[in-house]
Design a protein around this motif. Sequence first.
Motif, mmCIF file in Angstrom:
data_model
loop_
_atom_site.group_PDB
_atom_site.id
_atom_site.type_symbol
_atom_site.label_atom_id
_atom_site.label_comp_id
_atom_site.label_asym_id
_atom_site.label_seq_id
_atom_site.Cartn_x
_atom_site.Cartn_y
_atom_site.Cartn_z
ATOM 1 N N GLU A 55 0.821 -1.212 0.000
ATOM 2 C CA GLU A 55 0.000 0.000 0.000
ATOM 3 C C GLU A 55 0.865 1.276 0.000
ATOM 4 O O GLU A 55 0.397 2.330 -0.422
ATOM 5 C CB GLU A 55 -0.977 0.010 1.185
ATOM 6 C CG GLU A 55 -0.346 -0.054 2.561
ATOM 7 C CD GLU A 55 -0.052 -1.483 3.036
ATOM 8 O OE1 GLU A 55 0.449 -1.602 4.165
ATOM 9 O OE2 GLU A 55 -0.300 -2.450 2.306
ATOM 10 N N ALA A 56 2.105 1.201 0.443
ATOM 11 C CA ALA A 56 2.989 2.376 0.455
ATOM 12 C C ALA A 56 3.804 2.498 -0.832
ATOM 13 O O ALA A 56 4.338 3.560 -1.139
ATOM 14 C CB ALA A 56 3.927 2.326 1.658
ATOM 15 N N GLN A 57 3.908 1.420 -1.571
ATOM 16 C CA GLN A 57 4.739 1.420 -2.773
ATOM 17 C C GLN A 57 4.252 2.407 -3.828
ATOM 18 O O GLN A 57 5.055 3.017 -4.520
ATOM 19 C CB GLN A 57 4.841 0.015 -3.361
ATOM 20 C CG GLN A 57 5.729 -0.900 -2.557
ATOM 21 C CD GLN A 57 5.893 -2.263 -3.194
ATOM 22 O OE1 GLN A 57 5.354 -2.548 -4.257
ATOM 23 N NE2 GLN A 57 6.658 -3.119 -2.524
ATOM 24 N N ALA A 58 2.952 2.583 -3.954
ATOM 25 C CA ALA A 58 2.422 3.515 -4.962
ATOM 26 C C ALA A 58 2.886 4.933 -4.687
ATOM 27 O O ALA A 58 3.280 5.664 -5.606
ATOM 28 C CB ALA A 58 0.900 3.450 -4.989
ATOM 29 N N GLY A 59 2.873 5.338 -3.427
ATOM 30 C CA GLY A 59 3.333 6.682 -3.072
ATOM 31 C C GLY A 59 4.820 6.865 -3.335
ATOM 32 O O GLY A 59 5.243 7.913 -3.829
ATOM 33 N N ILE A 60 5.601 5.867 -3.025
ATOM 34 C CA ILE A 60 7.047 5.949 -3.260
ATOM 35 C C ILE A 60 7.325 5.945 -4.763
ATOM 36 O O ILE A 60 8.201 6.665 -5.240
ATOM 37 C CB ILE A 60 7.790 4.802 -2.542
ATOM 38 C CG1 ILE A 60 7.591 4.933 -1.025
ATOM 39 C CG2 ILE A 60 9.270 4.815 -2.881
ATOM 40 C CD1 ILE A 60 8.108 3.756 -0.225
ATOM 41 N N ARG A 61 6.554 5.155 -5.516
ATOM 42 C CA ARG A 61 6.715 5.120 -6.976
ATOM 43 C C ARG A 61 6.454 6.518 -7.562
ATOM 44 O O ARG A 61 7.169 6.971 -8.446
ATOM 45 C CB ARG A 61 5.782 4.085 -7.593
ATOM 46 C CG ARG A 61 6.077 3.811 -9.063
ATOM 47 C CD ARG A 61 5.262 2.649 -9.620
ATOM 48 N NE ARG A 61 5.655 1.390 -9.002
ATOM 49 C CZ ARG A 61 4.867 0.656 -8.198
ATOM 50 N NH1 ARG A 61 3.646 1.050 -7.914
ATOM 51 N NH2 ARG A 61 5.296 -0.474 -7.696
ATOM 52 N N GLN A 62 5.432 7.203 -7.049
ATOM 53 C CA GLN A 62 5.148 8.575 -7.492
ATOM 54 C C GLN A 62 6.321 9.487 -7.139
ATOM 55 O O GLN A 62 6.716 10.334 -7.929
ATOM 56 C CB GLN A 62 3.844 9.097 -6.852
ATOM 57 C CG GLN A 62 3.507 10.521 -7.216
ATOM 58 C CD GLN A 62 3.275 10.712 -8.706
ATOM 59 O OE1 GLN A 62 2.841 9.814 -9.413
ATOM 60 N NE2 GLN A 62 3.580 11.898 -9.196
ATOM 61 N N GLY A 63 6.889 9.306 -5.957
ATOM 62 C CA GLY A 63 8.064 10.083 -5.558
ATOM 63 C C GLY A 63 9.243 9.854 -6.482
ATOM 64 O O GLY A 63 9.986 10.782 -6.806
ATOM 65 N N LEU A 64 9.417 8.628 -6.948
ATOM 66 C CA LEU A 64 10.488 8.325 -7.900
ATOM 67 C C LEU A 64 10.257 9.044 -9.228
ATOM 68 O O LEU A 64 11.199 9.571 -9.825
ATOM 69 C CB LEU A 64 10.586 6.823 -8.141
ATOM 70 C CG LEU A 64 11.407 6.023 -7.131
ATOM 71 C CD1 LEU A 64 11.225 4.538 -7.347
ATOM 72 C CD2 LEU A 64 12.866 6.408 -7.208
ATOM 73 N N ARG A 65 9.002 9.077 -9.696
ATOM 74 C CA ARG A 65 8.708 9.795 -10.941
ATOM 75 C C ARG A 65 8.999 11.277 -10.790
ATOM 76 O O ARG A 65 9.532 11.910 -11.695
ATOM 77 C CB ARG A 65 7.258 9.556 -11.359
ATOM 78 C CG ARG A 65 7.044 8.229 -12.054
ATOM 79 C CD ARG A 65 5.697 8.171 -12.750
ATOM 80 N NE ARG A 65 4.576 8.103 -11.821
ATOM 81 C CZ ARG A 65 4.129 6.986 -11.266
ATOM 82 N NH1 ARG A 65 4.712 5.846 -11.550
ATOM 83 N NH2 ARG A 65 3.110 7.004 -10.452
ATOM 84 N N GLU A 66 8.641 11.845 -9.657
ATOM 85 C CA GLU A 66 8.924 13.261 -9.410
ATOM 86 C C GLU A 66 10.427 13.496 -9.283
ATOM 87 O O GLU A 66 10.947 14.528 -9.701
ATOM 88 C CB GLU A 66 8.189 13.735 -8.158
ATOM 89 C CG GLU A 66 6.687 13.768 -8.337
ATOM 90 C CD GLU A 66 5.931 13.993 -7.037
ATOM 91 O OE1 GLU A 66 6.560 14.225 -5.990
ATOM 92 O OE2 GLU A 66 4.689 13.930 -7.093
ATOM 93 N N PHE A 67 11.138 12.530 -8.703
ATOM 94 C CA PHE A 67 12.587 12.674 -8.560
ATOM 95 C C PHE A 67 13.282 12.680 -9.914
ATOM 96 O O PHE A 67 14.334 13.295 -10.062
ATOM 97 C CB PHE A 67 13.165 11.564 -7.669
ATOM 98 C CG PHE A 67 14.630 11.732 -7.419
ATOM 99 C CD1 PHE A 67 15.087 12.712 -6.556
ATOM 100 C CD2 PHE A 67 15.557 10.936 -8.065
ATOM 101 C CE1 PHE A 67 16.442 12.891 -6.340
ATOM 102 C CE2 PHE A 67 16.908 11.099 -7.850
ATOM 103 C CZ PHE A 67 17.363 12.080 -6.976
#
Length: 169
Positions: A55-67
């Motif tokens: 459930e937390a992976q989606a948020g981190i994946r979005q953070g990677l795209r922003e990074f």
Amino acid sequence: LFAQAFLVATGRQAYHQKLGLVAAVLAPALVVVGFMLVPTIYQSLWGAMQAAPPEAQAGIRQGLREFDNIMLLQIRVGVLFPVLIAIGLLARRIDSGLHKRMMFLAVAMALPAAFDRMLWLPSSLPGGPLTTDLYPLVALAPMFIWDVMRTRTVHRAYLIWLAIAVPTS
């Protein structure tokens, strides 16, 4: 940068030159560390995503795209900062005005990192990099306006800077 400008403004050219030798070591070190920091941060985010619950992976994946966007901006600084510093250093003996302005303009390339951390300022991130380019222009405006008012012309340092900075925006 402040110390260097202060030393010249107060007529301490010899100290300015000595401190410049320290800066000649510090500037490349900053570029190297900046390039090392980009993949290090990316790998730590990637590792966090792998270890996180689903459930937390989606948020981190979005953070990677922003990074990815931030990474491009950091690479831009890592390339343009040394180019502008080199132009300024090459001009130091023959054109002190170009030297002075290029040193300020080179440091301005790294200003977005500071502005982006000022959470009280409106920001276009992560949607787009507009404020990343605009805030340094606002910071440089007093220097530019002073130059234009004093000399009634645009110094060629600004034209060089624009020719290098605008295509990479």
